[in-house]
Every structure is written in C-alpha cells, then in structure tokens.
Scaffold this active site. Structure first.
Site, PDB file in Angstrom:
ATOM      1  N   ASP A  35       0.906  -1.142   0.009  1.00 28.57           N
ATOM      2  CA  ASP A  35      -0.079  -0.065  -0.177  1.00 28.57           C
ATOM      3  C   ASP A  35       0.999   1.350   0.082  1.00 28.57           C
ATOM      4  OD1 ASP A  35      -2.308   1.749   0.126  1.00 28.57           O
ATOM      5  OD2 ASP A  35      -3.482   0.083   0.976  1.00 28.57           O
ATOM      6  N   HIS A  68      -3.008   3.154  -4.552  1.00 24.77           N
ATOM      7  CA  HIS A  68      -2.445   2.642  -3.252  1.00 24.77           C
ATOM      8  C   HIS A  68      -0.911   2.010  -3.338  1.00 24.77           C
ATOM      9  CE1 HIS A  68      -5.700   3.247  -0.478  1.00 24.77           C
ATOM     10  NE2 HIS A  68      -6.461   2.838  -1.265  1.00 24.77           N
ATOM     11  N   GLU A 126      -9.733   2.758  -5.341  1.00 28.33           N
ATOM     12  CA  GLU A 126      -9.320   4.091  -4.777  1.00 28.33           C
ATOM     13  C   GLU A 126      -8.117   4.646  -5.613  1.00 28.33           C
ATOM     14  OE1 GLU A 126     -11.289   4.422  -0.345  1.00 28.33           O
ATOM     15  OE2 GLU A 126      -9.208   3.684  -0.706  1.00 28.33           O
TER      16      GLU A 126
END
Ligand code: ACM
Ligand code: ZN
Length: 529
Positions: free
Chosen positions: A189, A261, A325
């Site tokens: 991440d 990410h 995202e």
C-alpha cells in the site's frame, strides 16, 4: 445416490431429534453445526492419554489436533497416534460433503468422518470446542455439519502496520478455529511494501520504511510520532506462512495493489509514476494522487514481473490486484497515459484503468490463475471472468452477480472490523471511525437484494482488518474477537442463525477464548453495543 440417501436419513433423524431431551444448542458450538442429536446421558471423556486412530490420509489434521490438546492439557507430549486401537478415530469418506464432517460420540470413543482433510479438520475444531468448554467430556450423540459458503474470508492489512510472522501465525490459528478458509493478505500500500521481490530489491529496501506514522486523526504536526517505521517478509518467510496456513486449510490470497495505493512502490521506483516524480513512502492515511502510470509499457512489465514472483509463492487460484481508490489526476496530465487512451481507443481515464485491469487479468489467466479485485474494477468495464470484492456497499456485488461475475461480499458498513464496536467508544482506544457492534455483524444477510439465480454468484463473505490504528497484536485480537464469531456464523451457518442461541453459545465461546489466551473485546459480553 449414496449421498442422497444419507441426506434423507439425516432429515428423518432430525425430526426425531426435535423431541430429544438435550437441546442441540446445549453443545454451544460456534459456528452452529447443521445437525446435532445428543443422547439424554453419557459421555466419552478425552484425556491427554487418548489415542488418535488415523490413516496417512488424515495425518495432518490429526497432528494439528494433537497440538491443540497438548496446549489444552498443558503437556509437551503429543497424543499417541496409530492406525489401530480405540480413542478418536478419524477417516475420510467422499459420501460426506467436501468440507463437511460427521462426528459420533459413543462408548467406543469419538468417530470423525470428513469429506476431505479439511472436513476432518473442521470436525476436530468442533471436538476441540466441546473438549475445552466441557472439561473433556464429549456427550454421546451425533453431529453432521457442512459450511454454507465456499469462501469464508478474513483480511489482514500489514501495510499500514506490520505484523511479523509469529503474529500472522497466531492470527491464522484464531481464524482457523472459526472455520475460516481464506486469508486475504494485503501486502502492499502507500505506507509500505511488505513482500520481498527479488527482481526489484528497492521495493523492500526503500519502500518498506516510512519516516513516521500518523497517530492522531487530524493533520496537526504533533500527531506524527517522528519515528521511522517499517518491516517486510522475505520470500522464505512468506513460504513458511503459506505452508502454515495450508496445514490449517486456509488459502492465502495475496493482494498486490495496483494502479493506486502504490506510493511506497513509487518511492522505491520513481519510474513507475507518470512523471517519475520523487515521493515519500506516504505518512498519511487515505487516498493519495500518486499512482502508477497506466500509459507506459514499463509499468505493465513491472507488474507482470512482480506477479510472476507472487505466483511462485502463493498457490491460491485467486490473486487480488486491489484496483480500489485510484485517483486519475496524474493520468489526465500524463502524455503516456493520454497516448495509451488514444492508441487503444479508450473512452477516458476510467477505461484506462479497465484496460490495465483486463490486461493483468489476462496475464493471470495465462498462468492458470484467476483475478479478484475491489469493486472499483467494475467502473472501467469488468471482464466476465473477474471475481469482484464488493466493499463500497452491496450494489457493486449485486451488479456483478447480475452479470454473472463471482462475488465476495464485504460491505464496509458491516464488515470493516477496524471500526468501533460500541456507540460510546468508551475504553476502545483510538480507531478510524464507524460503528459495527457484534449484533450488526450477526444480523447481516450476505444475500440481501439478490434473487435465487443471482445468489449463486455470491461465493463468499469476508471481514476486513485495516491497520491504520491497529499497531499491535493485542489490539488486533481485540478488534477481531468476538466479532469473528458472528462473522463465522454468517459464513458457515448462514441460514441457521439465531440471536438468542448465539448469546448463550457465546458464553461457552468466551471460555474457549480464555483457554486459548486470546484477547477478545469485552463489550458484547457486557451488553454494550
Ligand atoms: C478499501 O477499503 N479501500 C477497499
Ligand atoms: Zn501516466
């Protein structure tokens, strides 16, 4: 045919059992077995000297059981194991459902017949709960059991905070006792890259360390701790954990986040970004605009090289590619991304993400694997073969199921175990937000909004453990337990949940947790939600 007769027989016995003296719930098993018929009296007592009668085919689950009993009886002597004799007899029979088992307790001892090694393992977990909560006394009777959902998942984020090998093994022990069979391991991440990739040593040399950690909720300077933080797993450690999980019938699904990410990867290898921008391993939580460039061929080469090593380490058929995202700000300004959109005739940046995801899926398929991703993979036009993990709600999952994609349901409002457990939050410490008490998890219907035809595409349910505010093992256990007990019943006993019965059964589960030394949260037992 043999299987059908067996089911008719079980149904017939269950009508008789309805009048039995001891109610089924008195056994207090979690997750609730599909069928329990106890005799009015009598029990077989298991002691540290009890023999395990087992063939080679079931040696592994028997060894695991022996370890549990060594812990319970506080001895360093393994149980006696042999192919003949009396005691706890274990065998496999394909007439029993694959992950199912039948457990019989009588004067002769305990007999467990599993549909597979995994089925035996689950039968032994049930036996373990009985032994631990009833002082070794296994009431005479019969239990037949099988899970509702094929995919029973728990997730662990080791990027925001790192959990070492021993912690992950302990986590595996806890989830295995709840008959979970998938661990979704979130390995990369923005805040850290945690898996050694031999081809790109910079990923862990540089990408596994951040300068400091945000310890508060806001962005005031005093809320960063000023301490460098990091950690990663070597490939040898990963192999060890994968093997440890497999011996507990848990498949580890690795997640390598792309194209968003990924700021830790961009810090290590700036050429992964659209403008080769220099960025830090991120020290904030949330969503960063720094994402991988989806225009340059070098990004695809990188992803395939990383995945090649990942596939060597993880036998899981499903490989998680993240996909959630991913802001498109950089892509809008990037000549490579814009050139790719044009060259491939794509409608825009969303479709560019769809293009990347489809290309990676094709690569995984070529190597005999299947792709799973967060529900954003739907936004850029999903392929018919991808598995979708529905987290923003259930809508993505419903949409995917209607199109014939397989789905794992894990809606944030019900399945994010990093959320608070009580309304008042009193005594809970600082967490990310939200509110998911035990009762809410228990009441969740993973098939909500789906007709019978669409339901077939829901392969499983999962709870997620994001670790922004979970820094150590004690907190991790506190967030996981006892909510995992509720989730395990959603996964294993979907149609036979009962709010009154679980309350009683949880008292025994608490005893079980205490015996195992697991540090559960007290709120449910205190009546706080
Ligand atoms: C997620 O919570 N971003 C999947
Ligand atoms: Zn770009």
């Amino acid at each position: 045919m043999k299987k059908a007769i067996r089911h008719i027989l079980l149904a017939a016995i269950s009508i008789i059992a309805a009048t039995a003296t001891i109610s089924a719930t008195e056994l207090h098993i979690i997750p609730e077995p599909s069928y329990i018929d106890l005799e009015a009296e009598g029990y077989y007592e298991v002691t540290a000297k009890t023999r395990l009668v087992v063939n080679d085919e079931a040696w592994n689950p028997a060894e695991r059981f022996s370890e549990y009993m060594m812990e319970y009886f506080n001895t360093d002597k393994p149980m006696r194991m042999g192919k003949r004799g009396k005691g706890i007899k274990i065998r496999i029979d394909s007439c029993v459902p694959y992950e199912g088992y039948e457990l019989t307790s009588s004067e002769e001892g305990v007999l467990i017949i599993g549909g597979s090694e995994a089925g035996i393992f689950y039968g032994l977990q049930t036996l373990r709960q009985i032994i631990v909560t009833r002082n070794g006394k296994v009431p005479y009777g019969f239990i037949a059991d099988e899970p509702s959902l094929a995919y029973r998942g728990v997730h662990l984020d080791v990027a925001r905070h790192f959990f070492g090998v021993e912690d992950v093994k302990r986590y595996i022990d806890i989830i295995a006792a709840h008959k979970v069979n998938r661990l979704h391991w979130h390995l990369t991440d923005d805040q850290g890259w945690r898996i050694e990739i031999k081809r790109y040593p910079e990923l862990t040399e540089k990408g596994s360390m951040r300068k400091e950690t945000l310890i508060g909720h806001g962005l005031r300077p005093e809320w960063w701790d000023g301490k460098p933080y990091g950690g990663y797993y070597t490939q040898e450690q990963i192999r060890d954990v994968v093997d440890y999980a497999a011996k507990r019938y848990i498949t580890i699904i690795p997640e390598i986040e792309m194209p968003g990410h990924a700021q830790a990867a961009l810090h290590a290898l700036p050429w992964l970004g659209c403008e080769e921008q220099e960025v830090d391993v991120w020290t904030m939580w949330g969503v960063t605009p720094e994402v991988m460039c989806a225009g340059k061929e070098s990004t695809y080469e990188f992803l395939e090289n990383v995945l090649m090593e990942v596939l060597e380490l993880f036998p899981s058929e499903l490989i998680h590619i993240g996909g959630d995202e991913c802001p498109k700000d950089r892509w809008k300004e990037c000549e490579h991304c814009q050139a790719k959109i044009k060259a491939e005739g794509l409608g825009g940046e969303e479709q560019l993400q769809g293009y990347l995801v489809a290309r990676i899926e094709k690569f995984l398929n070529q190597h005999g694997r299947k792709m799973i991703g967060w529900d954003e993979i739907l936004d850029g036009g999903v392929t018919p073969t991808a598995t979708v993990m529905s987290w923003r709600g259930i809508e993505g999952g419903i949409y995917a199921a209607q199109r014939g994609n397989e789905v794992v349901m894990t809606p944030m409002k019900l399945c994010y175990f990093n959320f608070y457990q009580t309304e008042s939050r009193e005594g809970e410490g600082l967490h990310i937000g939200g509110h998911i008490p035990f009762e809410l998890v228990y009441s969740w219907d993973p098939f909500e909004g789906l007709n019978p035809e669409e339901r077939k595409f829901i392969i499983g349910a999962q709870c997620n453990m994001w670790s922004e505010y979970i820094k150590d093992m004690e907190t991790l256990e506190h967030m996981l337990l006892p909510r995992l007990a509720a989730m395990s019943e959603v996964q294993w006993a979907t149609e036979r949940r009962d709010e009154n019965s679980i309350r009683q059964r949880m008292e025994s589960m608490r005893k079980f947790y205490d015996a195992c030394g697991w540090r559960y949260a007290p709120y449910y037992f205190e009546g706080r939600k």
